[in-house]
Design a protein around this motif. Structure first.
Motif, short mmCIF file in Angstrom:
data_model
loop_
_atom_site.label_atom_id
_atom_site.label_comp_id
_atom_site.label_asym_id
_atom_site.label_seq_id
_atom_site.Cartn_x
_atom_site.Cartn_y
_atom_site.Cartn_z
N MET A 1 45.28 24.23 75.52
CA MET A 1 44.00 24.10 74.86
C MET A 1 44.00 22.83 74.00
O MET A 1 44.97 22.53 73.33
N LEU A 2 42.89 22.14 74.06
CA LEU A 2 42.75 20.93 73.25
C LEU A 2 42.48 21.32 71.80
O LEU A 2 41.78 22.29 71.52
N SER A 3 43.02 20.53 70.90
CA SER A 3 42.76 20.77 69.49
C SER A 3 41.38 20.24 69.12
O SER A 3 40.75 19.50 69.88
N PHE A 4 40.95 20.60 67.92
CA PHE A 4 39.69 20.11 67.39
C PHE A 4 39.68 18.58 67.38
O PHE A 4 38.72 17.95 67.83
N ASP A 5 40.76 17.99 66.87
CA ASP A 5 40.83 16.52 66.79
C ASP A 5 40.81 15.87 68.16
O ASP A 5 40.18 14.82 68.34
N GLU A 6 41.47 16.49 69.14
CA GLU A 6 41.45 15.95 70.51
C GLU A 6 40.05 16.02 71.10
O GLU A 6 39.58 15.05 71.71
N LYS A 7 39.39 17.14 70.91
CA LYS A 7 38.01 17.28 71.42
C LYS A 7 37.09 16.28 70.74
O LYS A 7 36.26 15.63 71.38
N ARG A 8 37.23 16.16 69.44
CA ARG A 8 36.38 15.23 68.69
C ARG A 8 36.59 13.79 69.16
O ARG A 8 35.64 13.03 69.31
N LYS A 9 37.86 13.42 69.42
CA LYS A 9 38.16 12.06 69.90
C LYS A 9 37.52 11.82 71.27
O LYS A 9 36.94 10.77 71.52
N ILE A 10 37.62 12.81 72.16
CA ILE A 10 37.02 12.68 73.50
C ILE A 10 35.51 12.53 73.39
O ILE A 10 34.91 11.63 73.99
N ILE A 11 34.89 13.39 72.60
CA ILE A 11 33.42 13.36 72.47
C ILE A 11 32.97 12.06 71.82
O ILE A 11 32.00 11.44 72.26
N ASN A 12 33.69 11.61 70.79
CA ASN A 12 33.33 10.35 70.14
C ASN A 12 33.55 9.14 71.04
O ASN A 12 33.05 8.05 70.77
N GLY A 13 34.28 9.33 72.14
CA GLY A 13 34.47 8.26 73.13
C GLY A 13 33.20 7.96 73.92
O GLY A 13 33.12 6.94 74.60
N PHE A 14 32.22 8.82 73.82
CA PHE A 14 30.93 8.59 74.48
C PHE A 14 30.01 7.92 73.48
O PHE A 14 29.47 8.57 72.58
N ALA A 15 29.84 6.61 73.64
CA ALA A 15 29.09 5.80 72.66
C ALA A 15 27.64 6.24 72.51
O ALA A 15 27.04 6.03 71.45
N ALA A 16 27.08 6.87 73.52
CA ALA A 16 25.67 7.28 73.47
C ALA A 16 25.45 8.48 72.57
O ALA A 16 24.31 8.79 72.22
N LEU A 17 26.51 9.15 72.17
CA LEU A 17 26.38 10.35 71.35
C LEU A 17 26.53 10.03 69.87
O LEU A 17 27.35 9.21 69.49
N GLU A 18 25.72 10.69 69.06
CA GLU A 18 25.77 10.52 67.61
C GLU A 18 26.32 11.79 66.97
O GLU A 18 25.76 12.87 67.16
N GLU A 19 27.40 11.63 66.21
CA GLU A 19 28.03 12.77 65.54
C GLU A 19 27.28 13.07 64.24
O GLU A 19 27.01 12.17 63.45
#
Length: 155
Positions: A1-19
């Motif tokens: 299972m991916l950790s929170f930080d790993e998931k966050r890093k993957i999602i933030n890798g998509f420049a079109a998305l705003e956190e």
């Protein structure tokens, strides 16, 4: 299972998305360029690793919540990336090449007729003036009709 930080890093890798932070240390990820009404692509990413990706395009057998989100608690990196890419593709479309009101007639072996109508970005099966079924995709609607023994009338 991916950790929170790993998931966050993957999602933030998509420049079109705003956190955007939300309550209880969770994050939502918005896709402002969405051609659909919904802009939240990832919702409630939580430090415990739980979260949801918008995925109404998945088969009905997928475990979607009532808003069309699938849980990403135990996904792999490849699965998470694929879900986000598919969600972006879905949100970049406005319902496809079909126009509001497009209608197709289906018939079974006994001559019964059903209409398949594109309304409000959904596919609606009508028996006379009554709604028989509603689907998010043309493939789902056509599969249902075929299972029920109905095939598109050829002109």
């Amino acid at each position: 299972m991916l950790s929170f930080d790993e998931k966050r890093k993957i999602i933030n890798g998509f420049a079109a998305l705003e956190e955007k932070p939300v309550s209880m240390k969770r994050y939502n990820y918005h896709y402002p360029a969405s051609k659909r009404e919904k802009t939240v692509l990832v919702k409630h990413l939580h430090p415990n690793g739980n979260g949801f990706v918008y995925a109404p395009y998945l088969e009905e057998s997928a475990k979607l919540d009532k808003e069309g989100y699938v849980n990403i608690y135990d996904v792999t990196e490849a699965e998470l990336i694929q879900l986000i890419e598919q969600a972006l593709t879905y949100m970049d479309s406005d319902g496809g090449a079909y126009q509001e009101g497009d209608t197709f007639v289906y018939q079974n072996d006994t001559g019964e007729l059903l209409k398949l109508v594109f309304e409000n970005k959904m596919w609606i099966v009508y028996a006379y003036d009554n709604v028989e079924a509603v689907f998010k995709s043309l493939d789902q609607a056509e599969s249902y009709l075929a299972d029920e023994g109905f095939f598109e009338e050829q002109e």
